[in-house]
Motif scaffolding. Structure first.
Motif, PDB file in Angstrom:
ATOM      1  N   ASP A  95       0.850  -1.192   0.000  1.00 55.30           N
ATOM      2  CA  ASP A  95       0.000   0.000   0.000  1.00 55.30           C
ATOM      3  C   ASP A  95       0.887   1.244   0.000  1.00 55.30           C
ATOM      4  OD1 ASP A  95      -1.794   2.057   0.392  1.00 55.30           O
ATOM      5  OD2 ASP A  95      -2.601   1.265   2.282  1.00 55.30           O
ATOM      6  N   TRP A  96       1.013   1.877  -1.146  1.00 53.18           N
ATOM      7  CA  TRP A  96       1.884   3.037  -1.288  1.00 53.18           C
ATOM      8  C   TRP A  96       1.334   4.264  -0.561  1.00 53.18           C
ATOM      9  CZ3 TRP A  96       6.747   2.577  -2.937  1.00 53.18           C
ATOM     10  CH2 TRP A  96       7.089   1.388  -3.604  1.00 53.18           C
ATOM     11  N   GLN A  97       0.082   4.239  -0.139  1.00 55.41           N
ATOM     12  CA  GLN A  97      -0.503   5.337   0.633  1.00 55.41           C
ATOM     13  C   GLN A  97      -0.728   4.932   2.092  1.00 55.41           C
ATOM     14  OE1 GLN A  97      -1.282   5.229  -2.882  1.00 55.41           O
ATOM     15  NE2 GLN A  97       0.212   6.876  -2.698  1.00 55.41           N
ATOM     16  N   ALA A  98       0.025   3.971   2.584  1.00 55.59           N
ATOM     17  CA  ALA A  98      -0.157   3.448   3.941  1.00 55.59           C
ATOM     18  C   ALA A  98       0.084   4.519   5.005  1.00 55.59           C
ATOM     19  CB  ALA A  98       0.785   2.264   4.186  1.00 55.59           C
ATOM     20  N   ASP A  99      -0.891   4.620   5.910  1.00 58.14           N
ATOM     21  CA  ASP A  99      -0.796   5.457   7.111  1.00 58.14           C
ATOM     22  C   ASP A  99      -1.453   4.634   8.216  1.00 58.14           C
ATOM     23  OD1 ASP A  99      -0.953   7.210   9.216  1.00 58.14           O
ATOM     24  OD2 ASP A  99      -2.201   8.686   8.180  1.00 58.14           O
ATOM     25  N   THR A 100      -0.667   3.781   8.847  1.00 53.85           N
ATOM     26  CA  THR A 100      -1.203   2.834   9.828  1.00 53.85           C
ATOM     27  C   THR A 100      -1.158   3.351  11.253  1.00 53.85           C
ATOM     28  OG1 THR A 100       0.937   1.755  10.047  1.00 53.85           O
ATOM     29  CG2 THR A 100      -0.560   0.868   8.366  1.00 53.85           C
ATOM     30  N   GLY A 101      -0.623   4.560  11.443  1.00 53.25           N
ATOM     31  CA  GLY A 101      -0.549   5.123  12.784  1.00 53.25           C
ATOM     32  C   GLY A 101       0.695   4.721  13.556  1.00 53.25           C
ATOM     33  N   ASN A 102       1.661   4.084  12.881  1.00 54.84           N
ATOM     34  CA  ASN A 102       2.875   3.645  13.569  1.00 54.84           C
ATOM     35  C   ASN A 102       4.026   4.652  13.460  1.00 54.84           C
ATOM     36  OD1 ASN A 102       3.709   3.323  10.928  1.00 54.84           O
ATOM     37  ND2 ASN A 102       4.197   1.154  11.091  1.00 54.84           N
ATOM     38  N   GLY A 103       3.779   5.807  12.810  1.00 57.62           N
ATOM     39  CA  GLY A 103       4.819   6.815  12.671  1.00 57.62           C
ATOM     40  C   GLY A 103       5.633   6.700  11.401  1.00 57.62           C
ATOM     41  N   TYR A 104       5.381   5.666  10.607  1.00 55.48           N
ATOM     42  CA  TYR A 104       6.055   5.450   9.332  1.00 55.48           C
ATOM     43  C   TYR A 104       4.984   5.474   8.252  1.00 55.48           C
ATOM     44  CZ  TYR A 104       9.840   3.898  12.339  1.00 55.48           C
ATOM     45  OH  TYR A 104      10.810   3.839  13.292  1.00 55.48           O
ATOM     46  N   TYR A 105       5.352   5.950   7.050  1.00 52.42           N
ATOM     47  CA  TYR A 105       4.341   6.202   6.036  1.00 52.42           C
ATOM     48  C   TYR A 105       4.732   5.682   4.662  1.00 52.42           C
ATOM     49  CZ  TYR A 105       2.699   9.399   9.628  1.00 52.42           C
ATOM     50  OH  TYR A 105       2.250   9.926  10.805  1.00 52.42           O
ATOM     51  N   GLY A 106       3.712   5.459   3.867  1.00 54.63           N
ATOM     52  CA  GLY A 106       3.908   5.076   2.482  1.00 54.63           C
ATOM     53  C   GLY A 106       4.250   3.617   2.302  1.00 54.63           C
ATOM     54  N   GLY A 107       4.465   3.250   1.061  1.00 57.02           N
ATOM     55  CA  GLY A 107       4.761   1.866   0.723  1.00 57.02           C
ATOM     56  C   GLY A 107       6.042   1.354   1.337  1.00 57.02           C
ATOM     57  N   LEU A 108       7.018   2.228   1.489  1.00 55.99           N
ATOM     58  CA  LEU A 108       8.319   1.828   2.028  1.00 55.99           C
ATOM     59  C   LEU A 108       8.445   2.123   3.513  1.00 55.99           C
ATOM     60  CD1 LEU A 108      10.516   3.088  -0.955  1.00 55.99           C
ATOM     61  CD2 LEU A 108       9.566   0.784  -0.566  1.00 55.99           C
ATOM     62  N   ARG A 126       3.975   6.489  -5.962  1.00 50.84           N
ATOM     63  CA  ARG A 126       4.884   5.342  -5.919  1.00 50.84           C
ATOM     64  C   ARG A 126       6.262   5.715  -6.460  1.00 50.84           C
ATOM     65  NH1 ARG A 126       6.431   2.146  -9.873  1.00 50.84           N
ATOM     66  NH2 ARG A 126       7.257   0.079  -9.397  1.00 50.84           N
ATOM     67  N   ARG A 127       6.327   6.291  -7.653  1.00 48.53           N
ATOM     68  CA  ARG A 127       7.601   6.625  -8.286  1.00 48.53           C
ATOM     69  C   ARG A 127       8.381   7.614  -7.410  1.00 48.53           C
ATOM     70  NH1 ARG A 127      11.653   5.053  -9.829  1.00 48.53           N
ATOM     71  NH2 ARG A 127      10.381   3.426 -10.718  1.00 48.53           N
ATOM     72  N   GLN A 128       7.701   8.573  -6.820  1.00 40.70           N
ATOM     73  CA  GLN A 128       8.369   9.550  -5.962  1.00 40.70           C
ATOM     74  C   GLN A 128       8.915   8.884  -4.710  1.00 40.70           C
ATOM     75  OE1 GLN A 128       4.952  12.077  -5.753  1.00 40.70           O
ATOM     76  NE2 GLN A 128       5.739  13.472  -7.313  1.00 40.70           N
ATOM     77  N   GLN A 129       8.165   7.967  -4.133  1.00 45.92           N
ATOM     78  CA  GLN A 129       8.648   7.243  -2.949  1.00 45.92           C
ATOM     79  C   GLN A 129       9.863   6.399  -3.304  1.00 45.92           C
ATOM     80  OE1 GLN A 129       5.621   5.349  -0.420  1.00 45.92           O
ATOM     81  NE2 GLN A 129       4.105   6.599  -1.496  1.00 45.92           N
ATOM     82  N   ILE A 130       9.862   5.796  -4.476  1.00 44.43           N
ATOM     83  CA  ILE A 130      11.016   5.001  -4.905  1.00 44.43           C
ATOM     84  C   ILE A 130      12.234   5.904  -5.105  1.00 44.43           C
ATOM     85  CG2 ILE A 130      11.970   3.622  -6.806  1.00 44.43           C
ATOM     86  CD1 ILE A 130       9.161   2.312  -7.031  1.00 44.43           C
ATOM     87  N   THR A 131      12.036   7.078  -5.695  1.00 42.80           N
ATOM     88  CA  THR A 131      13.141   8.012  -5.897  1.00 42.80           C
ATOM     89  C   THR A 131      13.769   8.392  -4.557  1.00 42.80           C
ATOM     90  OG1 THR A 131      12.171   8.860  -7.934  1.00 42.80           O
ATOM     91  CG2 THR A 131      13.772  10.285  -6.817  1.00 42.80           C
ATOM     92  N   VAL A 132      12.940   8.698  -3.575  1.00 42.91           N
ATOM     93  CA  VAL A 132      13.450   9.016  -2.240  1.00 42.91           C
ATOM     94  C   VAL A 132      14.068   7.763  -1.614  1.00 42.91           C
ATOM     95  CG1 VAL A 132      12.829   9.814   0.076  1.00 42.91           C
ATOM     96  CG2 VAL A 132      11.869  10.950  -1.940  1.00 42.91           C
ATOM     97  N   GLY A 133      13.444   6.612  -1.817  1.00 42.52           N
ATOM     98  CA  GLY A 133      13.999   5.356  -1.321  1.00 42.52           C
ATOM     99  C   GLY A 133      15.396   5.101  -1.863  1.00 42.52           C
ATOM    100  N   GLU A 134      15.626   5.441  -3.118  1.00 46.99           N
ATOM    101  CA  GLU A 134      16.959   5.259  -3.689  1.00 46.99           C
ATOM    102  C   GLU A 134      17.988   6.172  -3.029  1.00 46.99           C
ATOM    103  OE1 GLU A 134      16.431   5.419  -7.938  1.00 46.99           O
ATOM    104  OE2 GLU A 134      15.768   3.335  -7.961  1.00 46.99           O
ATOM    105  N   GLU A 135      17.574   7.371  -2.640  1.00 51.80           N
ATOM    106  CA  GLU A 135      18.490   8.253  -1.908  1.00 51.80           C
ATOM    107  C   GLU A 135      18.775   7.688  -0.516  1.00 51.80           C
ATOM    108  OE1 GLU A 135      21.049  11.300  -0.815  1.00 51.80           O
ATOM    109  OE2 GLU A 135      20.428  10.564  -2.776  1.00 51.80           O
ATOM    110  N   ILE A 136      17.747   7.166   0.130  1.00 50.79           N
ATOM    111  CA  ILE A 136      17.943   6.528   1.445  1.00 50.79           C
ATOM    112  C   ILE A 136      18.868   5.324   1.292  1.00 50.79           C
ATOM    113  CG2 ILE A 136      16.793   5.277   3.324  1.00 50.79           C
ATOM    114  CD1 ILE A 136      14.299   7.096   2.679  1.00 50.79           C
TER     115      ILE A 136
END
Length: 119
Positions: A52-65, A89-99
């Protein structure tokens, strides 16, 4: 990103064939500098957030990654959205690649092990 205790839904992915560049270099520092192919990011998201690339489960971490907001900011995510789950999704992956470049696969240690990119 998350410690094993904070992992939400987990998908155990066994027997996957990873592209040779990821599988053979996952434990080396160079692997942290290489971009991972999209299927690897999709498998990581499946483990981290159930895909779920729009995940907001309330655990303090967000998005698919499941990216922590301070890490999102430090890796340049604010150029896309205020939080990972508000970015595509693509934007999260781009940031994920920097991480990945900065921290290696240990940023997603539990799930990275589960999908076979981290020993």
């Amino acid at each position: 990103m998350r410690t094993p205790r904070s992992c939400g839904r987990r998908l155990v992915v066994l027997g996957l064939l990873l592209p040779a560049t990821v599988a053979l270099t996952a434990g080396t520092p160079a692997a942290a500098r290489q971009a991972a192919p999209d299927p690897v990011w999709d498998r990581l998201a499946a483990c981290e957030s159930g895909g779920d690339w729009q995940a907001d489960t309330g655990n303090g971490y967000y998005g698919g990654l499941q990216i922590w907001p301070p890490t999102w900011r430090e890796a340049g995510g604010l150029r896309y959205a205020d939080r990972p789950d508000h970015a595509g999704r693509r934007q999260q992956i781009t940031v994920g690649e920097e991480i990945l470049r900065r921290q290696g696969w240990n940023a997603w240690a539990w799930c990275a092990r589960e999908i076979g990119v981290l020993e």
